[in-house]
Design a protein around this motif. Structure first.
Motif, mmCIF file in Angstrom:
data_model
loop_
_atom_site.group_PDB
_atom_site.id
_atom_site.type_symbol
_atom_site.label_atom_id
_atom_site.label_comp_id
_atom_site.label_asym_id
_atom_site.label_seq_id
_atom_site.Cartn_x
_atom_site.Cartn_y
_atom_site.Cartn_z
ATOM 1 N N THR A 236 -77.525 128.978 -0.345
ATOM 2 C CA THR A 236 -76.325 129.091 0.492
ATOM 3 C C THR A 236 -76.229 127.916 1.462
ATOM 4 O O THR A 236 -75.157 127.323 1.638
ATOM 5 N N ALA A 237 -77.348 127.567 2.074
ATOM 6 C CA ALA A 237 -77.361 126.445 3.011
ATOM 7 C C ALA A 237 -76.982 125.155 2.308
ATOM 8 O O ALA A 237 -76.213 124.340 2.829
ATOM 9 N N ALA A 238 -77.509 124.969 1.100
ATOM 10 C CA ALA A 238 -77.203 123.752 0.340
ATOM 11 C C ALA A 238 -75.720 123.715 -0.022
ATOM 12 O O ALA A 238 -75.092 122.657 -0.023
ATOM 13 N N THR A 239 -75.159 124.882 -0.301
ATOM 14 C CA THR A 239 -73.760 124.958 -0.690
ATOM 15 C C THR A 239 -72.837 124.668 0.490
ATOM 16 O O THR A 239 -71.865 123.918 0.354
ATOM 17 N N TYR A 240 -73.153 125.226 1.648
ATOM 18 C CA TYR A 240 -72.231 125.122 2.789
ATOM 19 C C TYR A 240 -72.558 123.993 3.756
ATOM 20 O O TYR A 240 -71.672 123.472 4.414
ATOM 21 N N HIS A 241 -73.832 123.643 3.891
ATOM 22 C CA HIS A 241 -74.203 122.595 4.842
ATOM 23 C C HIS A 241 -74.647 121.314 4.146
ATOM 24 O O HIS A 241 -74.759 120.283 4.780
ATOM 25 N N GLY A 242 -74.934 121.408 2.870
ATOM 26 C CA GLY A 242 -75.416 120.238 2.159
ATOM 27 C C GLY A 242 -74.275 119.408 1.604
ATOM 28 O O GLY A 242 -73.111 119.770 1.740
ATOM 29 N N ARG A 243 -74.633 118.302 0.972
ATOM 30 C CA ARG A 243 -73.603 117.491 0.328
ATOM 31 C C ARG A 243 -74.058 117.181 -1.094
ATOM 32 O O ARG A 243 -75.250 117.016 -1.362
ATOM 33 N N GLU A 244 -73.077 117.100 -1.962
ATOM 34 C CA GLU A 244 -73.383 116.811 -3.358
ATOM 35 C C GLU A 244 -73.775 115.346 -3.489
ATOM 36 O O GLU A 244 -73.162 114.479 -2.861
ATOM 37 N N VAL A 245 -74.796 115.081 -4.278
ATOM 38 C CA VAL A 245 -75.214 113.701 -4.506
ATOM 39 C C VAL A 245 -75.021 113.358 -5.980
ATOM 40 O O VAL A 245 -74.858 114.254 -6.818
ATOM 41 N N ASP A 246 -75.036 112.077 -6.271
ATOM 42 C CA ASP A 246 -74.724 111.615 -7.610
ATOM 43 C C ASP A 246 -75.977 111.604 -8.498
ATOM 44 O O ASP A 246 -76.302 110.606 -9.109
ATOM 45 N N ARG A 247 -76.681 112.711 -8.507
ATOM 46 C CA ARG A 247 -77.856 112.863 -9.387
ATOM 47 C C ARG A 247 -77.779 114.255 -9.984
ATOM 48 O O ARG A 247 -77.590 115.221 -9.243
ATOM 49 N N SER A 248 -77.951 114.333 -11.285
ATOM 50 C CA SER A 248 -77.931 115.666 -11.871
ATOM 51 C C SER A 248 -79.309 116.302 -11.720
ATOM 52 O O SER A 248 -80.307 115.619 -11.486
ATOM 53 N N CYS A 249 -79.346 117.609 -11.870
ATOM 54 C CA CYS A 249 -80.582 118.350 -11.715
ATOM 55 C C CYS A 249 -81.607 117.899 -12.752
ATOM 56 O O CYS A 249 -81.299 117.826 -13.937
#
Ligand code: ZN
Length: 130
Positions: free
Chosen positions: A40-53
């Motif tokens: 949840t924290a990653a979804t709401y406070h994080g930012r997407e980066v240009d690396r896939s899982c």
């Protein structure tokens, strides 16, 4: 804005983990253990980066920052955006908290995959005003 000092990279440990996974020494299930709070924290406070899982490759990773510090009170151990961290560091600077460990804001940068719940600590560092 803020900069980070005393930065420790955990990318070597991450690379080790990936090698162990590829060699079959550890299972993806054991690694992809992000709890509800972290996702949840990653979804709401994080930012997407240009690396896939690196585990499931289904989604781009999100990076989220967690802050820790004796002077933060209930804010210690919470996820924060870069802007929020800058505001907090500025606030503490305004309070003339004595320099040294007590006035520090330690920041842990964690990558999280919302799809499979892979997570790993990337860096730790101390935030200060640039
Ligand atoms: Zn994944």
């Amino acid at each position: 804005m803020i900069t980070y000092r005393n930065v420790i990279s955990h990318r070597w440990a991450r690379a080790q983990t990936m090698r162990q996974l590829e060699a079959g020494h550890i299972s993806a299930e054991g690694l992809c253990d992000a709890d509800f709070l972290l996702v949840t924290a990653a979804t709401y406070h994080g930012r997407e980066v240009d690396r896939s899982c690196p585990v499931c490759a289904r989604e781009n990773l999100r990076e989220v920052r967690w802050i820790y510090g004796d002077t933060l009170g209930s804010r210690s151990g919470t996820a924060r955006s870069e802007e929020e961290i800058a505001a907090i560091v500025e606030e503490l600077a305004g309070q003339r908290v004595p320099r040294g460990k007590d006035g520090e804001v330690a920041v842990h940068l964690v990558e999280v995959c919302p799809a499979c719940r892979w997570n790993h600590l990337l860096t730790t560092g101390v935030a200060e005003l640039a």
